[in-house]
Design an enzyme around this catalytic site. Structure first.
Site, PDB file in Angstrom:
ATOM      1  N   LYS A   1       0.639  -1.153   0.371  1.00  0.00           N
ATOM      2  CA  LYS A   1       0.178   0.249   0.066  1.00  0.00           C
ATOM      3  C   LYS A   1       0.511   1.315   0.001  1.00  0.00           C
ATOM      4  O   LYS A   1       1.704   1.467   0.831  1.00  0.00           O
ATOM      5  CB  LYS A   1      -0.910   0.464   1.147  1.00  0.00           C
ATOM      6  CG  LYS A   1      -1.804   1.149   1.467  1.00  0.00           C
ATOM      7  CD  LYS A   1      -2.832   1.107   2.340  1.00  0.00           C
ATOM      8  CE  LYS A   1      -3.301   2.344   3.393  1.00  0.00           C
ATOM      9  NZ  LYS A   1      -4.217   2.223   4.150  1.00  0.00           N
TER      10      LYS A   1
ATOM     11  N   ASP B   1      -2.456  10.328   3.986  1.00  0.00           N
ATOM     12  CA  ASP B   1      -4.189   9.453   4.252  1.00  0.00           C
ATOM     13  C   ASP B   1      -4.552  10.740   5.434  1.00  0.00           C
ATOM     14  O   ASP B   1      -4.448  10.612   6.178  1.00  0.00           O
ATOM     15  CB  ASP B   1      -4.068   8.326   4.666  1.00  0.00           C
ATOM     16  CG  ASP B   1      -5.692   7.849   5.078  1.00  0.00           C
ATOM     17  OD1 ASP B   1      -6.575   8.200   4.398  1.00  0.00           O
ATOM     18  OD2 ASP B   1      -5.561   6.675   5.143  1.00  0.00           O
TER      19      ASP B   1
ATOM     20  N   LYS C   1      -9.823  12.200   8.621  1.00  0.00           N
ATOM     21  CA  LYS C   1      -9.516  12.033  10.102  1.00  0.00           C
ATOM     22  C   LYS C   1      -9.686  12.895  10.933  1.00  0.00           C
ATOM     23  O   LYS C   1      -8.946  13.729  11.201  1.00  0.00           O
ATOM     24  CB  LYS C   1      -8.281  11.432  10.079  1.00  0.00           C
ATOM     25  CG  LYS C   1      -8.151  10.508   8.983  1.00  0.00           C
ATOM     26  CD  LYS C   1      -6.776   8.988   9.003  1.00  0.00           C
ATOM     27  CE  LYS C   1      -6.879   7.712   8.436  1.00  0.00           C
ATOM     28  NZ  LYS C   1      -7.636   7.365   8.916  1.00  0.00           N
TER      29      LYS C   1
ATOM     30  N   ASP D   1       1.139   6.343   6.032  1.00  0.00           N
ATOM     31  CA  ASP D   1       0.366   4.762   5.131  1.00  0.00           C
ATOM     32  C   ASP D   1       0.864   4.438   3.969  1.00  0.00           C
ATOM     33  O   ASP D   1       0.567   4.184   3.228  1.00  0.00           O
ATOM     34  CB  ASP D   1      -0.855   5.929   5.361  1.00  0.00           C
ATOM     35  CG  ASP D   1      -2.028   5.117   5.370  1.00  0.00           C
ATOM     36  OD1 ASP D   1      -1.539   3.756   5.217  1.00  0.00           O
ATOM     37  OD2 ASP D   1      -3.230   5.780   4.946  1.00  0.00           O
TER      38      ASP D   1
ATOM     39  N   ASP E   1     -12.742   7.512   3.667  1.00  0.00           N
ATOM     40  CA  ASP E   1     -11.033   6.980   4.574  1.00  0.00           C
ATOM     41  C   ASP E   1     -10.446   4.856   4.288  1.00  0.00           C
ATOM     42  O   ASP E   1      -9.397   5.158   4.688  1.00  0.00           O
ATOM     43  CB  ASP E   1     -11.732   7.144   5.887  1.00  0.00           C
ATOM     44  CG  ASP E   1      -9.710   7.480   6.317  1.00  0.00           C
ATOM     45  OD1 ASP E   1      -8.894   7.334   6.031  1.00  0.00           O
ATOM     46  OD2 ASP E   1     -10.286   7.548   8.424  1.00  0.00           O
TER      47      ASP E   1
ATOM     48  N   GLU F   1      -9.266   4.013   2.172  1.00  0.00           N
ATOM     49  CA  GLU F   1      -9.326   4.076   0.426  1.00  0.00           C
ATOM     50  C   GLU F   1      -8.223   3.000  -0.188  1.00  0.00           C
ATOM     51  O   GLU F   1      -8.097   2.362  -0.915  1.00  0.00           O
ATOM     52  CB  GLU F   1      -8.322   5.277   0.408  1.00  0.00           C
ATOM     53  CG  GLU F   1      -6.771   5.779   1.033  1.00  0.00           C
ATOM     54  CD  GLU F   1      -6.681   5.225   2.535  1.00  0.00           C
ATOM     55  OE1 GLU F   1      -8.314   5.855   2.894  1.00  0.00           O
ATOM     56  OE2 GLU F   1      -5.423   5.536   2.735  1.00  0.00           O
TER      57      GLU F   1
ATOM     58  N   ARG G   1      -7.754  -0.079   0.239  1.00  0.00           N
ATOM     59  CA  ARG G   1      -8.619  -1.181  -0.552  1.00  0.00           C
ATOM     60  C   ARG G   1      -8.783  -0.800  -2.013  1.00  0.00           C
ATOM     61  O   ARG G   1      -8.484  -1.666  -2.543  1.00  0.00           O
ATOM     62  CB  ARG G   1      -9.180  -1.770   0.769  1.00  0.00           C
ATOM     63  CG  ARG G   1     -10.486  -1.199   0.731  1.00  0.00           C
ATOM     64  CD  ARG G   1     -11.803  -1.567   1.678  1.00  0.00           C
ATOM     65  NE  ARG G   1     -11.117  -1.266   3.054  1.00  0.00           N
ATOM     66  CZ  ARG G   1     -11.387  -1.444   4.452  1.00  0.00           C
ATOM     67  NH1 ARG G   1     -12.567  -1.891   4.311  1.00  0.00           N
ATOM     68  NH2 ARG G   1     -10.379  -0.694   5.983  1.00  0.00           N
TER      69      ARG G   1
END
Ligand code: BES
Ligand code: MN
Ligand code: ZN
Length: 491
Positions: A256, A261, A268, A281, A341, A343, A345
């Site tokens: 990833k 993020d 968030k 992230d 959020d 994101e 996946r």
């Protein structure tokens, strides 16, 4: 750092800082030798009530003009219970206590109690990794001093060949740490692509970077949806290691690669959401890049490795994905983005599809995917999901040899109904409970049925607030050692 081994005994050793492991109980042989080398040590031990318990540590600062200037005693606990983990932790703590000294660091541990080759490897790895300090963002006057030479003392004669991998592996871990630690205004998707290009150039790897238009042409609507709220162009990075000679196994590593993020429109909010550390992230991407760095240097035979990182930022602007948008992945699957959020996946969906196109025998993805995994396993253990028992067992062996903790989690099919969408083939998030499991089930939809696949959620262990074991505080480089050991054990 220069690593060396020596059969010199404690009595004869000279250097700047000396670390000695002592088991619990009566003064041992080692203690007697030490007393010889540094007179007065035993009485210091008694005065300070040092008993040799696990975790006990005594730092003696001697005069600056004598050698060694500092002696660090590390408790090893019961002599019969000493194992590789004891040595790993003792080396790490000893090395860390030497910060401030430059020059030559000597380390004396009960090598003979273990397989000495393994003991030496573990100890070198731990010493180098725990001495690492990231000083890239400091002004020169704030830079701290660390030893430049590590010498394992009193080792029996061993085959040093197995130790050559230590530096290559550690360099991969350190690359991953540097990438995760660097702030999101430094490590952008383009910067990650550049790191891949440097590796390709330095080691003769093959590199394909797909630009936004290339991703559009391939229908990577899930990945591109995440990137569309950012001013920075996405980079889909594919780096390949090809061995000399016959290819017996083909592997894919998927990481990833969110360089930041924010959560997107599902921003968030609140301290618990930890938006301030969301540069981490891309920790999965950093781990696979780090592993490629090591593999490129180690050049294992018979195994071809494809690394895939779909890198972008998850930001908000006028073109960002809306909560509720329906997007289409490269295989035509439609996804209702009920939470912007979730994101990672979405990016991994297109990355896994692409990885499977390379026809690998096995795919392993690493992702800082869910806070739920951190709630379940804490920040020292990664979760691993797979239907393939053989792959799980190989990854467990690799992780254990590297001192990284991994715990198998269930791919519980019945939870897939949590991802049902009224309109689309799937939505990207299910209920809060079991959130790391539905995330894994979501990913599974994008992996070819005939490909062995494991998903590793590294949201916890890529970062350590306080530092622990071989990890300094901050980025840990988690995953590199597991991947390198796994790849090197293939053929
Ligand atoms: N990158 C985060 C996961 C994360 C959280 C990593 C904390 C490291 C520390 C991921 O993209 C995310 O936001 N996941 C959501 C999923 C949820 C919306 C279903 C989460 O875990 O809250
Ligand atoms: Mn997120
Ligand atoms: Zn994320």
């Amino acid at each position: 750092m220069q690593l060396s081994i020596s059969s010199t005994q404690l009595n004869d050793w000279s250097g700047d800082v000396l670390v000695v492991g002592l088991p619990k109980g009566k003064p041992s042989d080692t203690a007697a030798q030490l007393e010889n080398r540094v007179p007065g040590v035993i009485s210091a031990l008694t005065k300070q009530d040092f008993q040799g318990k696990v975790g006990e540590q005594l730092v003696l600062h001697l005069l600056t003009n004598v050698n060694p200037q500092r002696v660090i005693l590390i408790g090893l606990g019961d002599a019969d219970a000493i194992n590789l983990d004891t040595l790993r932790t003792a080396s790490a703590n000893g090395a860390r206590a030497s910060v401030g000294c430059t020059g030559r660091l000597g380390l004396h541990l009960p090598w003979d109690d273990q397989n000495p080759e393994n003991a030496a490897r573990v100890s070198m790895e731990a010493s180098r990794l725990s001495l690492y300090i990231d000083q890239r963002f400091r002004k020169e006057s704030d830079v701290r001093r660390v030893p430049t030479v590590l010498e394992l003392i009193g080792l029996p004669n061993i085959d040093a060949a197995g130790l050559q991998s230590v530096n290559a592996t550690c360099a991969g871990v350190e690359l991953a740490r540097e990438l995760v630690a660097a702030p999101p205004n430094h490590v952008t998707p383009a910067a990650l692509a550049k790191v891949a290009a440097t590796l390709a150039h330095d080691y003769g790897l093959e590199l394909n970077v797909l630009e936004r238009a290339d991703c559009e042409a391939r229908g990577m609507g899930a990945f591109l949806a995440v990137s569309q709220g950012s001013d920075l162009p996405p980079k889909f990075i594919h780096l390949i290691y090809r061995p000399k000679g016959e290819v017996k196994r083909r592997l894919a590593l998927v990481g990833k690669g969110l360089t930041f993020d924010s959560g997107g429109y599902n921003l968030k909010v609140g301290a618990a959401a930890q938006i301030d550390i969301m540069k981490l992230d891309m920790g999965g991407g950093a781990a696979v890049l780090g592993a490629m760095r090591s593999i490129a240097e180690l050049k294992p035979a018979g195994v071809e490795v494809h690394m895939v990182v779909a890198s972008c930022e998850n930001m908000v602007n006028g073109s960002a994905v809306h909560p509720g948008d329906i997007v289409t992945a490269a295989n035509g699957m439609t996804i209702e983005v009920n939470n912007t959020d979730a994101e990672g996946r979405l990016t991994l969906a297109d990355a896994l599809l692409y990885a499977c196109e390379q026809k690998p025998d096995a795919v392993v993805d690493l992702a800082t995917l869910t806070g739920a995994c951190v709630v379940a396993l804490g920040d020292e253990i990664a979760g691993v999901w797979s239907d393939d028992d053989g792959l799980i067992s190989a990854l467990n062996t690799a992780a254990e040899a590297g001192g990284e903790s991994l715990w198998r989690m269930p791919l519980h099919q019945s939870y897939k109904k949590g991802l049902k969408s009224l309109l689309a083939d799937m939505k990207n998030t299910g209920p809060r409970s079991g959130g790391s499991i539905t995330a894994a089930l979501f990913l599974k939809e994008f992996v070819s049925q005939d490909t062995a696949w494991a998903h590793i959620d590294v949201a916890g262990p890529v970062w350590s607030d306080k530092g622990q074991g071989v990890n300094p505080a901050g980025a840990t480089g988690y995953g590199v050692r597991t991947l390198v050991n796994w790849i090197c054990a293939q053929v």
